[in-house]
Design a protein around this motif. Structure first.
Motif, short mmCIF file in Angstrom:
data_model
loop_
_atom_site.label_atom_id
_atom_site.label_comp_id
_atom_site.label_asym_id
_atom_site.label_seq_id
_atom_site.Cartn_x
_atom_site.Cartn_y
_atom_site.Cartn_z
N MET A 1 61.19 28.01 36.77
CA MET A 1 59.98 28.65 37.24
C MET A 1 59.09 29.03 36.06
N TYR A 2 57.82 28.84 36.24
CA TYR A 2 56.82 29.22 35.25
C TYR A 2 56.00 30.34 35.87
N HIS A 3 56.02 31.51 35.25
CA HIS A 3 55.38 32.71 35.81
C HIS A 3 54.07 32.98 35.08
N VAL A 4 52.98 33.04 35.83
CA VAL A 4 51.66 33.28 35.26
C VAL A 4 51.11 34.59 35.81
N LEU A 5 50.58 35.41 34.92
CA LEU A 5 49.90 36.64 35.31
C LEU A 5 48.40 36.35 35.35
N ILE A 6 47.77 36.64 36.50
CA ILE A 6 46.33 36.44 36.65
C ILE A 6 45.67 37.79 36.94
N PRO A 7 45.11 38.43 35.91
CA PRO A 7 44.35 39.65 36.13
C PRO A 7 42.99 39.29 36.72
N VAL A 8 42.59 39.98 37.79
CA VAL A 8 41.31 39.68 38.42
C VAL A 8 40.44 40.92 38.51
N ASP A 9 39.14 40.67 38.47
CA ASP A 9 38.17 41.74 38.69
C ASP A 9 37.38 41.40 39.94
N THR A 10 36.15 41.81 40.03
CA THR A 10 35.37 41.61 41.24
C THR A 10 34.50 40.35 41.20
N ASP A 11 34.54 39.59 40.13
CA ASP A 11 33.67 38.43 39.96
C ASP A 11 34.32 37.18 40.58
N GLU A 12 33.75 36.73 41.71
CA GLU A 12 34.33 35.60 42.44
C GLU A 12 34.25 34.30 41.65
N GLU A 13 33.18 34.11 40.87
CA GLU A 13 33.06 32.90 40.05
C GLU A 13 34.19 32.83 39.03
N ARG A 14 34.47 33.95 38.39
CA ARG A 14 35.52 34.00 37.37
C ARG A 14 36.88 33.74 38.01
N VAL A 15 37.10 34.32 39.19
CA VAL A 15 38.37 34.13 39.90
C VAL A 15 38.54 32.66 40.29
N THR A 16 37.46 32.03 40.74
CA THR A 16 37.53 30.61 41.10
C THR A 16 37.88 29.77 39.87
N ALA A 17 37.31 30.10 38.73
CA ALA A 17 37.64 29.39 37.49
C ALA A 17 39.11 29.58 37.13
N GLN A 18 39.64 30.78 37.35
CA GLN A 18 41.05 31.03 37.07
C GLN A 18 41.94 30.18 37.98
N ILE A 19 41.58 30.11 39.26
CA ILE A 19 42.37 29.31 40.21
C ILE A 19 42.33 27.84 39.80
N GLU A 20 41.16 27.32 39.47
CA GLU A 20 41.04 25.91 39.08
C GLU A 20 41.81 25.62 37.80
N THR A 21 41.79 26.56 36.87
CA THR A 21 42.56 26.38 35.63
C THR A 21 44.05 26.36 35.92
N LEU A 22 44.50 27.25 36.79
CA LEU A 22 45.91 27.26 37.17
C LEU A 22 46.30 25.93 37.82
N ARG A 23 45.45 25.45 38.71
CA ARG A 23 45.72 24.18 39.39
C ARG A 23 45.79 23.01 38.41
N SER A 24 45.10 23.13 37.27
CA SER A 24 45.08 22.05 36.29
C SER A 24 46.31 22.04 35.38
N LEU A 25 47.12 23.08 35.44
CA LEU A 25 48.31 23.13 34.60
C LEU A 25 49.29 22.03 35.02
N PRO A 26 50.00 21.47 34.06
CA PRO A 26 50.93 20.39 34.39
C PRO A 26 52.24 20.93 34.98
N ALA A 27 52.13 21.53 36.14
CA ALA A 27 53.31 22.10 36.80
C ALA A 27 53.21 21.86 38.29
N ASP A 28 54.35 21.64 38.89
CA ASP A 28 54.43 21.50 40.33
C ASP A 28 54.25 22.89 40.95
N PRO A 29 53.45 23.01 42.01
CA PRO A 29 53.26 24.33 42.64
C PRO A 29 54.58 25.01 43.03
N ASP A 30 55.59 24.21 43.34
CA ASP A 30 56.89 24.79 43.70
C ASP A 30 57.57 25.44 42.50
#
Length: 145
Positions: A1-30
């Motif tokens: 398992m690869y554990h990532v901490l995602i601190p978020v604030d109220t900026d939806e654009e920034r959160v979307t960028a964080q999600i897209e970056t996480l999705r781009s990591l070379p790891a299976d979602p499982d």
């Protein structure tokens, strides 16, 4: 398992960028686990007639007074839809200190911060929270653009 901490604030654009970056990591979602963190900044002011005790009590009850921003649920829902295991952490205090502390507490493999939109020259500089986390973290820090 690869554990990532995602601190978020109220900026939806920034959160979307964080999600897209996480999705781009070379790891299976499982194989991913994410802790979504929201830090409520403490009220830091000079005590008045109410005294320091009033400010301390207010800070202690801050999480009950203020709602968690919708961006926290947004991240949770999108990542769970991707099949990623998600949990939530909330705390009151200094954002940079809180991020590094929670990263240690959950033994995160990386911290995924959201960057602010900046000019090409400004991209060489980070916000104060990002900069402090980069300096203090004892694990990799990823900056999403």
């Amino acid at each position: 398992m690869y554990h990532v901490l995602i601190p978020v604030d109220t900026d939806e654009e920034r959160v979307t960028a964080q999600i897209e970056t996480l999705r781009s990591l070379p790891a299976d979602p499982d194989d991913l686990t994410v802790t979504v963190l929201h830090v409520l900044e403490e009220i830091d002011t000079m005590p008045d007639e109410g005294g320091a005790t009033f400010i301390d009590e207010l800070n202690e009850s801050l999480s009950e007074i203020r709602d968690v921003p919708e961006t926290v649920s947004l991240v949770e829902e999108r990542l769970e839809a991707d099949g990623i295991e998600v949990d939530r952490a909330e705390l009151v205090g200094d954002a940079a200190d809180g991020i590094t502390q929670v990263a240690s507490d959950v033994d995160a493999d990386a911290v995924l911060l959201g960057g602010r939109k900046r000019s090409p020259v400004g991209k060489a500089l980070f916000g104060s929270v990002s900069q402090q986390v980069i300096i203090d973290a004892d694990r990799p820090v990823i900056i999403a653009e």
